[in-house]
Design a protein around this motif. Sequence first.
Motif, PDB file in Angstrom:
ATOM      1  N   MET A   1      36.394   8.696  -2.944  1.00  0.00           N
ATOM      2  CA  MET A   1      36.906   8.190  -1.678  1.00  0.00           C
ATOM      3  C   MET A   1      36.935   6.658  -1.763  1.00  0.00           C
ATOM      4  O   MET A   1      35.947   6.040  -2.132  1.00  0.00           O
ATOM      5  CB  MET A   1      36.007   8.667  -0.532  1.00  0.00           C
ATOM      6  N   THR A   2      38.078   6.088  -1.409  1.00  0.00           N
ATOM      7  CA  THR A   2      38.215   4.634  -1.447  1.00  0.00           C
ATOM      8  C   THR A   2      37.491   4.009  -0.252  1.00  0.00           C
ATOM      9  O   THR A   2      37.194   4.707   0.735  1.00  0.00           O
ATOM     10  CB  THR A   2      39.694   4.223  -1.399  1.00  0.00           C
ATOM     11  N   PRO A   3      37.224   2.711  -0.290  1.00  0.00           N
ATOM     12  CA  PRO A   3      36.597   2.059   0.866  1.00  0.00           C
ATOM     13  C   PRO A   3      37.421   2.209   2.149  1.00  0.00           C
ATOM     14  O   PRO A   3      36.856   2.421   3.227  1.00  0.00           O
ATOM     15  CB  PRO A   3      36.491   0.593   0.438  1.00  0.00           C
ATOM     16  N   SER A   4      38.734   2.131   2.040  1.00  0.00           N
ATOM     17  CA  SER A   4      39.594   2.312   3.223  1.00  0.00           C
ATOM     18  C   SER A   4      39.478   3.729   3.767  1.00  0.00           C
ATOM     19  O   SER A   4      39.417   3.946   4.986  1.00  0.00           O
ATOM     20  CB  SER A   4      41.055   2.022   2.886  1.00  0.00           C
ATOM     21  N   GLN A   5      39.455   4.700   2.872  1.00  0.00           N
ATOM     22  CA  GLN A   5      39.307   6.086   3.300  1.00  0.00           C
ATOM     23  C   GLN A   5      37.949   6.310   3.944  1.00  0.00           C
ATOM     24  O   GLN A   5      37.843   6.996   4.954  1.00  0.00           O
ATOM     25  CB  GLN A   5      39.494   7.030   2.111  1.00  0.00           C
ATOM     26  N   ARG A   6      36.886   5.732   3.365  1.00  0.00           N
ATOM     27  CA  ARG A   6      35.540   5.875   3.934  1.00  0.00           C
ATOM     28  C   ARG A   6      35.489   5.267   5.337  1.00  0.00           C
ATOM     29  O   ARG A   6      34.927   5.859   6.252  1.00  0.00           O
ATOM     30  CB  ARG A   6      34.518   5.211   3.009  1.00  0.00           C
ATOM     31  N   CYS A   7      36.078   4.096   5.497  1.00  0.00           N
ATOM     32  CA  CYS A   7      36.107   3.434   6.805  1.00  0.00           C
ATOM     33  C   CYS A   7      36.820   4.310   7.833  1.00  0.00           C
ATOM     34  O   CYS A   7      36.314   4.541   8.932  1.00  0.00           O
ATOM     35  CB  CYS A   7      36.795   2.074   6.676  1.00  0.00           C
ATOM     36  N   ALA A   8      37.990   4.806   7.465  1.00  0.00           N
ATOM     37  CA  ALA A   8      38.763   5.649   8.382  1.00  0.00           C
ATOM     38  C   ALA A   8      38.027   6.945   8.678  1.00  0.00           C
ATOM     39  O   ALA A   8      37.938   7.371   9.842  1.00  0.00           O
ATOM     40  CB  ALA A   8      40.144   5.950   7.795  1.00  0.00           C
ATOM     41  N   TYR A   9      37.476   7.586   7.650  1.00  0.00           N
ATOM     42  CA  TYR A   9      36.769   8.856   7.836  1.00  0.00           C
ATOM     43  C   TYR A   9      35.552   8.683   8.742  1.00  0.00           C
ATOM     44  O   TYR A   9      35.337   9.478   9.665  1.00  0.00           O
ATOM     45  CB  TYR A   9      36.353   9.436   6.483  1.00  0.00           C
ATOM     46  N   ASP A  10      34.764   7.651   8.482  1.00  0.00           N
ATOM     47  CA  ASP A  10      33.583   7.413   9.316  1.00  0.00           C
ATOM     48  C   ASP A  10      33.976   7.167  10.767  1.00  0.00           C
ATOM     49  O   ASP A  10      33.332   7.670  11.690  1.00  0.00           O
ATOM     50  CB  ASP A  10      32.774   6.227   8.788  1.00  0.00           C
ATOM     51  N   PHE A  11      35.043   6.384  10.969  1.00  0.00           N
ATOM     52  CA  PHE A  11      35.503   6.111  12.335  1.00  0.00           C
ATOM     53  C   PHE A  11      35.963   7.395  13.022  1.00  0.00           C
ATOM     54  O   PHE A  11      35.598   7.662  14.169  1.00  0.00           O
ATOM     55  CB  PHE A  11      36.638   5.077  12.321  1.00  0.00           C
ATOM     56  N   ILE A  12      36.756   8.196  12.325  1.00  0.00           N
ATOM     57  CA  ILE A  12      37.255   9.450  12.889  1.00  0.00           C
ATOM     58  C   ILE A  12      36.087  10.385  13.214  1.00  0.00           C
ATOM     59  O   ILE A  12      36.010  10.952  14.305  1.00  0.00           O
ATOM     60  CB  ILE A  12      38.256  10.135  11.925  1.00  0.00           C
TER      61      ILE A  12
ATOM     62  N   ALA B   1      47.490   3.270   8.131  1.00  0.00           N
ATOM     63  CA  ALA B   1      46.484   4.226   8.601  1.00  0.00           C
ATOM     64  C   ALA B   1      46.942   5.651   8.304  1.00  0.00           C
ATOM     65  O   ALA B   1      46.147   6.490   7.877  1.00  0.00           O
ATOM     66  CB  ALA B   1      46.227   4.038  10.091  1.00  0.00           C
ATOM     67  N   PHE B   2      48.225   5.934   8.509  1.00  0.00           N
ATOM     68  CA  PHE B   2      48.755   7.271   8.243  1.00  0.00           C
ATOM     69  C   PHE B   2      48.576   7.634   6.778  1.00  0.00           C
ATOM     70  O   PHE B   2      48.175   8.754   6.450  1.00  0.00           O
ATOM     71  CB  PHE B   2      50.227   7.375   8.633  1.00  0.00           C
ATOM     72  N   ARG B   3      48.873   6.707   5.867  1.00  0.00           N
ATOM     73  CA  ARG B   3      48.740   6.986   4.435  1.00  0.00           C
ATOM     74  C   ARG B   3      47.281   7.291   4.060  1.00  0.00           C
ATOM     75  O   ARG B   3      47.018   8.193   3.264  1.00  0.00           O
ATOM     76  CB  ARG B   3      49.285   5.823   3.608  1.00  0.00           C
TER      77      ARG B   3
ATOM     78  N   ALA C   1      45.873  10.951   2.837  1.00  0.00           N
ATOM     79  CA  ALA C   1      45.091  11.137   1.612  1.00  0.00           C
ATOM     80  C   ALA C   1      43.806  11.906   1.913  1.00  0.00           C
ATOM     81  O   ALA C   1      43.386  12.760   1.117  1.00  0.00           O
ATOM     82  CB  ALA C   1      44.766   9.789   0.976  1.00  0.00           C
ATOM     83  N   LEU C   2      43.179  11.640   3.057  1.00  0.00           N
ATOM     84  CA  LEU C   2      41.972  12.375   3.435  1.00  0.00           C
ATOM     85  C   LEU C   2      42.270  13.853   3.678  1.00  0.00           C
ATOM     86  O   LEU C   2      41.465  14.714   3.331  1.00  0.00           O
ATOM     87  CB  LEU C   2      41.339  11.749   4.680  1.00  0.00           C
ATOM     88  N   VAL C   3      43.440  14.133   4.247  1.00  0.00           N
ATOM     89  CA  VAL C   3      43.862  15.525   4.447  1.00  0.00           C
ATOM     90  C   VAL C   3      44.136  16.163   3.085  1.00  0.00           C
ATOM     91  O   VAL C   3      43.659  17.262   2.793  1.00  0.00           O
ATOM     92  CB  VAL C   3      45.106  15.598   5.363  1.00  0.00           C
ATOM     93  N   ARG C   4      44.879  15.472   2.251  1.00  0.00           N
ATOM     94  CA  ARG C   4      45.219  15.987   0.915  1.00  0.00           C
ATOM     95  C   ARG C   4      43.968  16.275   0.091  1.00  0.00           C
ATOM     96  O   ARG C   4      43.896  17.272  -0.627  1.00  0.00           O
ATOM     97  CB  ARG C   4      46.113  14.977   0.190  1.00  0.00           C
TER      98      ARG C   4
ATOM     99  N   GLY D   1      41.049  17.065   1.235  1.00  0.00           N
ATOM    100  CA  GLY D   1      40.226  18.094   1.837  1.00  0.00           C
ATOM    101  C   GLY D   1      39.121  17.619   2.767  1.00  0.00           C
ATOM    102  O   GLY D   1      38.275  18.411   3.173  1.00  0.00           O
ATOM    103  N   TYR D   2      39.109  16.349   3.136  1.00  0.00           N
ATOM    104  CA  TYR D   2      38.086  15.842   4.055  1.00  0.00           C
ATOM    105  C   TYR D   2      38.440  16.119   5.513  1.00  0.00           C
ATOM    106  O   TYR D   2      37.555  16.261   6.349  1.00  0.00           O
ATOM    107  CB  TYR D   2      37.894  14.335   3.867  1.00  0.00           C
ATOM    108  N   LEU D   3      39.730  16.146   5.801  1.00  0.00           N
ATOM    109  CA  LEU D   3      40.231  16.411   7.151  1.00  0.00           C
ATOM    110  C   LEU D   3      41.292  17.494   7.070  1.00  0.00           C
ATOM    111  O   LEU D   3      41.861  17.743   6.012  1.00  0.00           O
ATOM    112  CB  LEU D   3      40.873  15.153   7.761  1.00  0.00           C
ATOM    113  N   ARG D   4      41.573  18.114   8.198  1.00  0.00           N
ATOM    114  CA  ARG D   4      42.720  19.025   8.269  1.00  0.00           C
ATOM    115  C   ARG D   4      43.476  18.727   9.551  1.00  0.00           C
ATOM    116  O   ARG D   4      42.923  18.199  10.510  1.00  0.00           O
ATOM    117  CB  ARG D   4      42.297  20.476   8.190  1.00  0.00           C
ATOM    118  N   ARG D   5      44.733  19.057   9.525  1.00  0.00           N
ATOM    119  CA  ARG D   5      45.563  18.836  10.701  1.00  0.00           C
ATOM    120  C   ARG D   5      45.497  20.060  11.598  1.00  0.00           C
ATOM    121  O   ARG D   5      45.472  21.181  11.128  1.00  0.00           O
ATOM    122  CB  ARG D   5      46.998  18.565  10.298  1.00  0.00           C
ATOM    123  N   GLY D   6      45.489  19.814  12.902  1.00  0.00           N
ATOM    124  CA  GLY D   6      45.474  20.891  13.876  1.00  0.00           C
ATOM    125  C   GLY D   6      46.892  21.204  14.326  1.00  0.00           C
ATOM    126  O   GLY D   6      47.809  21.289  13.510  1.00  0.00           O
TER     127      GLY D   6
END
Length: 91
Positions: free
Chosen positions: A1-12, A40-42, A46-49, A51-56
């Motif tokens: 997980m990249t730093p940007s992904q970690r930041c976004a994931y933690d915030f979400i 942010a979308f990209r 990547a987090l969805v791709r 497997g960290y998140l899924r779309r509802g």
Amino acid sequence: MTPSQRCAYDFIRDRISSTGVCPALTEIAAAMGVKSKGNAFRVVDALVRDGYLRRGQAGSSRNLRLVGDDLAHVATSSLMAELERRGVRLG
């Protein structure tokens, strides 16, 4: 997980934990320190791709869900506060 992904994931994760609602892309972008919703979308995509998140539900701007039934839904700050309360020292 990249730093940007970690930041976004933690915030979400923290937002879902505290409010029960996924943040909007503009809020995710602001938390990441970027102005573009596209960036942010990209990162979210990547987090969805990966497997960290899924779309509802399709068509919803706040349709992200956390994957797994571990402690991922609990805010980091809440976990840290509980560890501190219990006297657990990290590191």
